[in-house]
Scaffold this motif. Structure first.
Motif, PDB file in Angstrom:
ATOM      1  N   UNK A  56       0.852  -1.181   0.000  1.00 45.80           N
ATOM      2  CA  UNK A  56       0.000   0.000   0.000  1.00 45.80           C
ATOM      3  C   UNK A  56       0.894   1.239   0.000  1.00 45.80           C
ATOM      4  N   UNK A  57       1.337   1.621  -1.176  1.00 42.39           N
ATOM      5  CA  UNK A  57       2.280   2.734  -1.313  1.00 42.39           C
ATOM      6  C   UNK A  57       1.656   4.040  -0.832  1.00 42.39           C
ATOM      7  N   UNK A  58       0.356   4.208  -1.024  1.00 46.79           N
ATOM      8  CA  UNK A  58      -0.318   5.438  -0.595  1.00 46.79           C
ATOM      9  C   UNK A  58      -0.193   5.629   0.919  1.00 46.79           C
ATOM     10  N   UNK A  59      -0.272   4.557   1.690  1.00 47.13           N
ATOM     11  CA  UNK A  59      -0.111   4.664   3.147  1.00 47.13           C
ATOM     12  C   UNK A  59       1.287   5.133   3.512  1.00 47.13           C
ATOM     13  N   UNK A  60       2.295   4.604   2.808  1.00 49.55           N
ATOM     14  CA  UNK A  60       3.664   5.032   3.076  1.00 49.55           C
ATOM     15  C   UNK A  60       3.861   6.504   2.726  1.00 49.55           C
ATOM     16  N   UNK A  61       3.303   6.918   1.599  1.00 42.44           N
ATOM     17  CA  UNK A  61       3.425   8.321   1.192  1.00 42.44           C
ATOM     18  C   UNK A  61       2.712   9.219   2.198  1.00 42.44           C
ATOM     19  N   UNK A  62       1.528   8.797   2.651  1.00 41.89           N
ATOM     20  CA  UNK A  62       0.797   9.575   3.651  1.00 41.89           C
ATOM     21  C   UNK A  62       1.595   9.675   4.952  1.00 41.89           C
ATOM     22  N   UNK A  63       2.200   8.584   5.383  1.00 41.07           N
ATOM     23  CA  UNK A  63       3.023   8.613   6.597  1.00 41.07           C
ATOM     24  C   UNK A  63       4.225   9.532   6.410  1.00 41.07           C
ATOM     25  N   UNK A  64       4.836   9.499   5.233  1.00 43.47           N
ATOM     26  CA  UNK A  64       5.978  10.361   4.947  1.00 43.47           C
ATOM     27  C   UNK A  64       5.563  11.832   4.979  1.00 43.47           C
ATOM     28  N   UNK A  65       4.423  12.149   4.366  1.00 41.50           N
ATOM     29  CA  UNK A  65       3.924  13.530   4.368  1.00 41.50           C
ATOM     30  C   UNK A  65       3.620  13.981   5.798  1.00 41.50           C
ATOM     31  N   UNK A  93       4.930  12.848   8.585  1.00 46.52           N
ATOM     32  CA  UNK A  93       6.200  13.031   9.308  1.00 46.52           C
ATOM     33  C   UNK A  93       6.864  14.346   8.902  1.00 46.52           C
ATOM     34  N   UNK A  94       6.854  14.667   7.625  1.00 48.24           N
ATOM     35  CA  UNK A  94       7.442  15.914   7.132  1.00 48.24           C
ATOM     36  C   UNK A  94       6.732  17.121   7.732  1.00 48.24           C
ATOM     37  N   UNK A  95       5.396  17.080   7.741  1.00 43.69           N
ATOM     38  CA  UNK A  95       4.616  18.191   8.310  1.00 43.69           C
ATOM     39  C   UNK A  95       4.859  18.324   9.812  1.00 43.69           C
ATOM     40  N   UNK A  96       4.987  17.206  10.503  1.00 47.61           N
ATOM     41  CA  UNK A  96       5.254  17.254  11.941  1.00 47.61           C
ATOM     42  C   UNK A  96       6.631  17.847  12.229  1.00 47.61           C
ATOM     43  N   UNK A  97       7.621  17.502  11.420  1.00 43.82           N
ATOM     44  CA  UNK A  97       8.945  18.105  11.590  1.00 43.82           C
ATOM     45  C   UNK A  97       8.850  19.613  11.410  1.00 43.82           C
ATOM     46  N   UNK A 102      13.604  15.887   4.084  1.00 43.91           N
ATOM     47  CA  UNK A 102      13.123  14.674   3.408  1.00 43.91           C
ATOM     48  C   UNK A 102      13.825  13.445   3.986  1.00 43.91           C
ATOM     49  N   UNK A 103      15.143  13.542   4.165  1.00 46.60           N
ATOM     50  CA  UNK A 103      15.895  12.439   4.773  1.00 46.60           C
ATOM     51  C   UNK A 103      15.504  12.215   6.215  1.00 46.60           C
ATOM     52  N   UNK A 104      15.282  13.314   6.947  1.00 47.55           N
ATOM     53  CA  UNK A 104      14.868  13.192   8.343  1.00 47.55           C
ATOM     54  C   UNK A 104      13.523  12.493   8.458  1.00 47.55           C
ATOM     55  N   UNK A 105      12.595  12.845   7.565  1.00 49.65           N
ATOM     56  CA  UNK A 105      11.261  12.230   7.602  1.00 49.65           C
ATOM     57  C   UNK A 105      11.355  10.730   7.315  1.00 49.65           C
ATOM     58  N   UNK A 106      12.173  10.365   6.340  1.00 48.33           N
ATOM     59  CA  UNK A 106      12.349   8.946   6.020  1.00 48.33           C
ATOM     60  C   UNK A 106      12.977   8.203   7.189  1.00 48.33           C
ATOM     61  N   UNK A 107      13.995   8.797   7.792  1.00 54.79           N
ATOM     62  CA  UNK A 107      14.643   8.181   8.953  1.00 54.79           C
ATOM     63  C   UNK A 107      13.658   8.021  10.108  1.00 54.79           C
TER      64      UNK A 107
END
Length: 197
Positions: free
Chosen positions: A66-75, A77-81, A100-105
């Protein structure tokens, strides 16, 4: 930092962590094909559907993921940072490429934390309430089983004593030391900016 900023950070961390956890659980539970009709699965689906349904029109699944879930989680995380930086430092002017790297980490670390704490919960539950039919324990077991099964197949029979949770916990800790900590140093992650680190 003012008390108002501290209260804001507390709220952002608490609410943001919960939202991020639910989104990542949606991905993981779908990945392991957990019971869709479990009440907790239904709660996770109902919470995430308003955000995921529009995103799935743009980002389809791939190979059962479910790539959309991963993208949503990444977005998320980015917004929370960004929100944490605004409250803690008074600015959102951080290097967006580094973010972007921080959000992925942060997402990778969250997945490690989910498995680590899920394992701790299952070990304690096996002592306190073995063979429980609690919906949360059933979901945690379904989430952990794909990682536990190969370890159990390799481990010798210990006369009823299952040491595979210990092996998994140690394996997660070793991977964290070898992968996540060096990545955090390489990405120059500021302390307290990423949820879960």
């Amino acid at each position: 930092m003012s008390p108002l900023s501290q209260a804001g950070l507390l709220l952002i961390n608490s609410i943001g962590s919960l939202i991020l956890l639910i989104i990542v659980l949606r991905f993981l539970l779908q990945l392991v094909r957990a019971d869709f009709y479990n009440p907790l699965s239904q709660m996770i689906v109902k919470f995430t559907n308003p955000m995921l349904i529009p995103l799935r029109r743009i980002i389809p699944g791939f190979g059962g993921l479910d790539i959309a879930s991963l993208v949503l989680a990444f977005i998320a995380q980015y917004l929370l940072i960004t929100l944490i930086a605004m409250v803690a430092y008074g600015t959102a002017a951080l290097p967006w490429v580094a973010m972007l790297g921080w959000a992925l980490l942060g997402l990778v670390k969250l997945i490690f934390n989910i498995y680590f704490w899920g394992m701790i919960i299952m070990v304690i539950a096996s002592w306190v309430a073995p063979n429980s039919y609690n919906p949360a324990l059933i979901l945690i077991n379904q989430l952990l089983d794909p990682l536990m099964r190969p370890i159990r197949n390799v481990m010798p029979d210990m006369g009823g004593l299952d040491l595979s949770p210990l092996v998994l916990i140690l394996g997660l800790q070793v991977l964290e030391v070898l992968l996540i900590n060096p990545m955090a140093v390489a990405l120059s992650v500021p302390g307290g900016l990423i949820l879960g680190l």
